[in-house]
Structure formats: structure tokens, C-alpha cells
Motif scaffolding. Structure first.
Motif, PDB file in Angstrom:
ATOM      1  N   ALA A  65     -12.249  51.814  18.374  1.00 44.62           N
ATOM      2  CA  ALA A  65     -12.556  51.638  16.944  1.00 44.62           C
ATOM      3  C   ALA A  65     -11.299  52.007  16.144  1.00 44.62           C
ATOM      4  O   ALA A  65     -10.858  51.287  15.168  1.00 44.62           O
ATOM      5  N   MET A  66     -10.606  53.151  16.607  1.00 44.22           N
ATOM      6  CA  MET A  66      -9.267  53.422  16.068  1.00 44.22           C
ATOM      7  C   MET A  66      -8.337  52.164  16.134  1.00 44.22           C
ATOM      8  O   MET A  66      -7.442  51.845  15.262  1.00 44.22           O
ATOM      9  N   TRP A  67      -8.158  51.714  17.487  1.00 44.25           N
ATOM     10  CA  TRP A  67      -7.080  50.824  17.483  1.00 44.25           C
ATOM     11  C   TRP A  67      -7.442  49.488  16.890  1.00 44.25           C
ATOM     12  O   TRP A  67      -6.475  48.755  16.158  1.00 44.25           O
ATOM     13  N   ALA A  68      -8.697  48.862  16.527  1.00 40.51           N
ATOM     14  CA  ALA A  68      -8.987  48.006  15.763  1.00 40.51           C
ATOM     15  C   ALA A  68      -8.686  48.077  14.501  1.00 40.51           C
ATOM     16  O   ALA A  68      -7.845  47.104  13.813  1.00 40.51           O
ATOM     17  N   ALA A  69      -9.037  49.152  13.833  1.00 36.26           N
ATOM     18  CA  ALA A  69      -8.726  49.311  12.398  1.00 36.26           C
ATOM     19  C   ALA A  69      -6.985  49.305  12.150  1.00 36.26           C
ATOM     20  O   ALA A  69      -6.456  48.817  11.189  1.00 36.26           O
ATOM     21  N   THR A  70      -6.359  50.144  13.140  1.00 36.57           N
ATOM     22  CA  THR A  70      -4.893  50.238  13.068  1.00 36.57           C
ATOM     23  C   THR A  70      -4.261  48.948  13.229  1.00 36.57           C
ATOM     24  O   THR A  70      -3.338  48.675  12.355  1.00 36.57           O
ATOM     25  N   PHE A  71      -4.618  48.061  14.271  1.00 39.59           N
ATOM     26  CA  PHE A  71      -3.696  47.061  14.353  1.00 39.59           C
ATOM     27  C   PHE A  71      -4.421  45.884  13.263  1.00 39.59           C
ATOM     28  O   PHE A  71      -3.185  45.374  12.664  1.00 39.59           O
ATOM     29  N   GLU A  72      -5.312  45.883  12.719  1.00 36.66           N
ATOM     30  CA  GLU A  72      -5.947  45.056  11.655  1.00 36.66           C
ATOM     31  C   GLU A  72      -5.037  45.313  10.253  1.00 36.66           C
ATOM     32  O   GLU A  72      -4.571  44.577   9.571  1.00 36.66           O
ATOM     33  N   CYS A  73      -4.901  46.650  10.056  1.00 35.11           N
ATOM     34  CA  CYS A  73      -4.257  47.148   8.765  1.00 35.11           C
ATOM     35  C   CYS A  73      -2.772  47.314   8.935  1.00 35.11           C
ATOM     36  O   CYS A  73      -2.387  47.755   7.884  1.00 35.11           O
ATOM     37  N   THR A  74      -2.145  47.139  10.100  1.00 34.17           N
ATOM     38  CA  THR A  74      -0.863  47.290  10.078  1.00 34.17           C
ATOM     39  C   THR A  74      -0.053  45.742  10.306  1.00 34.17           C
ATOM     40  O   THR A  74       0.130  44.939   9.266  1.00 34.17           O
ATOM     41  N   TYR A  75      -0.362  45.312  11.550  1.00 31.92           N
ATOM     42  CA  TYR A  75       0.387  44.277  11.772  1.00 31.92           C
ATOM     43  C   TYR A  75      -0.347  42.836  11.064  1.00 31.92           C
ATOM     44  O   TYR A  75       0.446  41.944  10.337  1.00 31.92           O
ATOM     45  N   ALA A  76      -1.616  42.931  10.964  1.00 32.61           N
ATOM     46  CA  ALA A  76      -2.048  41.444  10.390  1.00 32.61           C
ATOM     47  C   ALA A  76      -2.107  41.559   8.801  1.00 32.61           C
ATOM     48  O   ALA A  76      -1.777  40.785   8.035  1.00 32.61           O
ATOM     49  N   SER A  77      -2.176  43.060   8.258  1.00 31.17           N
ATOM     50  CA  SER A  77      -1.931  43.025   6.735  1.00 31.17           C
ATOM     51  C   SER A  77      -0.579  42.983   6.445  1.00 31.17           C
ATOM     52  O   SER A  77      -0.329  42.196   5.427  1.00 31.17           O
ATOM     53  N   PHE A  78       0.450  43.220   7.340  1.00 33.69           N
ATOM     54  CA  PHE A  78       1.888  43.097   6.933  1.00 33.69           C
ATOM     55  C   PHE A  78       2.257  41.498   6.808  1.00 33.69           C
ATOM     56  O   PHE A  78       2.774  40.999   6.080  1.00 33.69           O
ATOM     57  N   ILE A  79       1.619  40.895   7.894  1.00 33.09           N
ATOM     58  CA  ILE A  79       1.841  39.268   7.717  1.00 33.09           C
ATOM     59  C   ILE A  79       1.072  38.619   6.600  1.00 33.09           C
ATOM     60  O   ILE A  79       1.714  37.774   5.946  1.00 33.09           O
TER      61      ILE A  79
END
Length: 249
Positions: A65-79
Motif C-alpha cells: 500500500a505504501m509503495w502504491a501511494a508513493t509511486f502514484e503521487c511522486t512519478y505519476a503526479s510529477f508527469i
């Protein structure tokens, strides 16, 4: 509500790419569970009255759950912010920065629950869910999902280059992962690290997931949930202010 429309937009995109999204987030915890739980676990005696794989498996739900939220709101949000200009397009309509942040965080929470449930399904098939209390885990994952989404989105709003995401993953998330108590009891850490762990959202997430999965329910679970709720309140305004500064300036 604008935030729900943003969430719906992200869900439509996610539905188009769900296979690649799900498999990448599923494979890493599954490999850790297989290698550490069944490989190393064969050489480890009982831990807190459980076999090693029983001890470790619920923690992997919290970690996923941590990795899912982290990757979504770092790399995906940055893009979405810098390359696709999605945030700018949304702001051309009747939306605010607060709506965008809420939509991003809601999507991070949804992905936390989805990926946590996938790992739950795996460990359930392996016979590592031993209590009906484990049915509450997906509902609980909304809390750590909110905290990790807010932290990740704040960092995303602060940095100016996508390469800097590596610093957040390596210097913030990975240490949280290693000392959270997934692989060994957190109370065996040095005392100063045990105190530091109370500021680690994953520690609280792992403690609650393990207790619910094994049926070891106690009043302490409310304390862990309260810390995560306070973390959500503490950080809820930070990404809004940082994004206002980034986009408006």
C-alpha cells in the motif's frame, strides 16, 4: 465535487493501463515474500510466536500500500504536473489547487487499497490470513494511503526535476521500509530507532495489518490508527501551499 471528477479521470486512465500497473506493484512484494518468507524463513525459528512467513506476510500488505501511494503521487503526479500539464488544464476549469490535491490523494488512497488487497489475496491463498479481523485491512489502508500520498505529493510539488524522485525513494521511503518491523520485531531495534519509528507511518501500518491478520487485537491498534490520522491532518495543507507556489509562480 471537482475532486471526485479528477479521481474519476485518473480511474479511467488506470483502467486502460491496469495490467502493467498492477503487475509491477504486485511482483516486487511477491518476490520479497517468496524469497524472504519461504527462503530465509526456512532458517529462522518462530518470531513472536509465529512462523517467519506468518510474521512477515501481513507487513507486505502495508508495504505494498505504501509503495502504491508513493509511486502514484511522486512519478505519476510529477508527469501530470510538468510534462502532460494536466494540472494546468484542470485549473482552466472551475477547479482549485485544493481540488487537484484532494483528487491526487484520493487516487493514491484507492491504489493503496487495491494493491494491498492484491497482496492480501496472495497471502490468503497461502493460508497466512488467520482471522476474520483481516477483512478490516482494506478499510484501514485508507489511512496510511492518505499519509503516504500527502508526503509524496508534497515532495513532488517541491522538487523541480524528475531525477530528484530517487532521493525521496532512497533516503525517505527505503529507510522507513527497512525499520518498519516487516522483517523483524521493531522492538529489537536500538531504543533511539524505536522512538524514531513512531514517526514512521509504515511502522503503524505494519503493526495494525499484522494484528488484524493474526487476530491479536488490542487497544494499541487505536493508538497506531490515531497517529496516522494525526499525520493526515498535519500534512493535508502542505501540498496545497507548495503547488500554489509552484503553479501560480
Amino acid at each position: 465535487m471537482v475532486a471526485l471528477a479528477i479521481l474519476r479521470r485518473h480511474m479511467i486512465v488506470f483502467r486502460r493501463n491496469w495490467w502493467s500497473n498492477v503487475m509491477m506493484n504486485f511482483l516486487e512484494p511477491f518476490m520479497y515474500l517468496s524469497a524472504m518468507g519461504f527462503g530465509l524463513g526456512a532458517f529462522v525459528q518462530e518470531m513472536d510466536g509465529m512462523s517467519y512467513v506468518q510474521f512477515m506476510a501481513p507487513g507486505m500488505v502495508g508495504a505494498s500500500a505504501m509503495w502504491a501511494a508513493t509511486f502514484e503521487c511522486t512519478y505519476a503526479s510529477f508527469i501530470r504536473l510538468h510534462f502532460q500539464k494536466t494540472f494546468h488544464a484542470i485549473l482552466a476549469g472551475p477547479a482549485t489547487i485544493g481540488d487537484i490535491v484532494l483528487g491526487e490523494v484520493l487516487f493514491g488512497m484507492v491504489k493503496s487499497v487495491v494493491f494491498g488487497m492484491i497482496i492480501m489475496l496472495v497471502i490468503g491463498v497461502l493460508g497466512q490470513l488467520q482471522s476474520v479481523w483481516s477483512l478490516l485491512i482494506p478499510l484501514f489502508l485508507l489511512l496510511p494511503g492518505a499519509v503516504f500520498s500527502l508526503l509524496a505529493l508534497s515532495y513532488t510539488a517541491w522538487v523541480g526535476h524528475i531525477d530528484y524522485m530517487n532521493y525521496y525513494i532512497t533516503l525517505v521511503i527505503t529507510p522507513m521500509y527497512l525499520i518498519s518491523g516487516i522483517f523483524f520485531p521493531a522492538n529489537t531495534l536500538p531504543l533511539w530507532l524505536q522512538y524514531l519509528n513512531w514517526f514512521n507511518p509504515l511502522f503503524h501500518s505494519v503493526e495494525v495489518c499484522r494484528a488484524l491478520a493474526t487476530g491479536r487485537i488490542s487497544a494499541d491498534l487505536w493508538l497506531h490508527a490515531l497517529v496516522l490520522a494525526l499525520g493526515t491532518l498535519l500534512f493535508c495543507r502542505l501540498p496545497v501551499r507548495l503547488l500554489e507556489k509552484k503553479i501560480i509562480s
